[in-house]
Design an enzyme around this catalytic site. Structure first.
Site, PDB file in Angstrom:
ATOM      1  N   SER A   1      -1.481  21.847-100.419  1.00 30.41           N
ATOM      2  CA  SER A   1      -0.850  22.954-101.137  1.00 30.41           C
ATOM      3  C   SER A   1      -0.281  22.536-102.481  1.00 30.41           C
ATOM      4  O   SER A   1      -0.207  23.346-103.414  1.00 30.41           O
ATOM      5  CB  SER A   1       0.263  23.564-100.273  1.00 30.41           C
ATOM      6  OG  SER A   1       1.212  22.582 -99.887  1.00 30.41           O
TER       7      SER A   1
ATOM      8  N   HIS B   1       7.942  23.950-103.346  1.00 32.02           N
ATOM      9  CA  HIS B   1       6.689  23.705-104.070  1.00 32.02           C
ATOM     10  C   HIS B   1       6.866  24.020-105.552  1.00 32.02           C
ATOM     11  O   HIS B   1       7.744  24.805-105.922  1.00 32.02           O
ATOM     12  CB  HIS B   1       5.556  24.565-103.489  1.00 32.02           C
ATOM     13  CG  HIS B   1       4.955  24.010-102.238  1.00 32.02           C
ATOM     14  ND1 HIS B   1       5.660  23.895-101.067  1.00 32.02           N
ATOM     15  CD2 HIS B   1       3.706  23.538-101.973  1.00 32.02           C
ATOM     16  CE1 HIS B   1       4.875  23.372-100.134  1.00 32.02           C
ATOM     17  NE2 HIS B   1       3.688  23.148-100.661  1.00 32.02           N
TER      18      HIS B   1
END
Length: 312
Positions: free
Chosen positions: A64, A293
């Site tokens: 990811s 993230h």
């Protein structure tokens, strides 16, 4: 801007062909440069990086953090590939002959050679299937998900630390819980990552391979997270050590297997989830991306780190 993606029926990758009908061999490009008069201006670093990628094929691999997962717009189903991932931004700068995005959220190192599934449903093909003999550039970010027991990987560890904080709010209960477990998991990842790099070189002997590290998911100074992240100060320091060990493992493995490590922790330091200007979002993101993230700015900074490495 990159051309629209074409879905590969077999691999689940997104492929962008910019000049597939006019692919000049690298040899001809080199001869043309040699034939240029000496009075021609010297290329800037940005131009040099673009020339390095022009006329070759580029493949992006990883999890990811490579996919830019969750940053709109996304494609690839559960892989959550963003059109603003560092790979897409690098490709837009280099303008390679073709760009293939095989990245996928939740990928562990095994996803390089084995199809990725979710609840028995095939999510992504083996990522190394995207690497071909004529591939000239490969970027790879992977290994962080192997730290956790679920698909969340490093985020799984952070969430565990968050829950454990209630048991000892002034200590380091997460460190006490994991002990040397995460070190052992990293030790197990290293040979598997090394095997993946060897397979890349075997499939594409002429490719330049970049192992792109993880960004500043937790701060250098744990005190900056007081009241901002539900983890004890002691465990914030512990997680920073784990993150450092993850990047060190990736750097060592890259160096030992004819690959180049790209540091993205240093350029994102000071813009962690607890900072005033986060490029990596907190557990409850303020900008579109997954928890802990990079946001769109974080991906741009990581792309710049890759391009700077290619210019050297």
């Amino acid at each position: 801007m990159p051309r629209a993606a074409t879905r590969s029926k077999n691999s689940g990758t997104d492929t962008h062909d910019g000049t597939s009908r006019r692919r000049w061999p690298a040899l001809l490009t080199g001869c043309a440069l040699l034939a240029t008069p000496l009075t021609t201006a010297v290329a800037t670093p940005a131009q040099a990086a673009a020339q390095a990628g022009s006329g070759t094929s580029y493949v992006a691999l990883g999890d990811s953090y490579a996919a830019g997962a969750g940053i709109p717009a996304v494609s690839g189903g559960l892989c959550l590939r963003s059109d603003r991932s560092y790979g897409r931004l690098v490709a837009a700068n280099l303008k390679p002959a073709s760009y293939t995005d095989a990245t996928c959220a939740a990928a562990k190192v095994g996803a390089l050679t084995t199809a990725q599934t979710d609840a028995g449903i095939r999510v992504n093909g083996p990522q190394l299937d995207a690497v071909k003999p004529d591939t000239g550039l490969v970027t790879l970010t992977i290994g962080g998900n192997n730290l956790g027991t679920s698909d969340l990987g490093f985020v799984d560890v952070v969430l565990a630390c968050s829950g454990l904080a209630l048991t000892n709010p002034f200590g380091a209960p997460c460190r006490d819980f994991y002990k040397d477990t995460l070190t052992k998991r990293l030790d197990a990842v290293a040979p598997r990552l090394a095997d993946g790099l060897k397979r890349i070189h075997a499939k594409a002997p002429g490719a330049k391979v970049l192992v792109v590290g993880y960004p500043s998911v937790v701060p250098d100074d744990p005190r900056t997270c007081l009241g901002k992240m539900p983890i004890t100060t002691g465990d914030i320091g512990y997680l920073r050590t784990v993150l450092g060990d993850l990047n060190k493992m990736a750097a060592r493995t890259a160096a030992a297997n004819d690959a180049t490590f790209v540091d993205t922790l240093t350029p994102t330091t000071g813009h962690d989830p607890c900072s005033a200007d986060p490029w990596i979002e907190p557990l409850i993101p303020g900008k579109p991306t997954l928890p802990l993230h990079p946001n769109a700015t974080g991906e741009r900074v990581r792309a710049d780190a890759v391009l700077n490495t290619l210019r050297r």
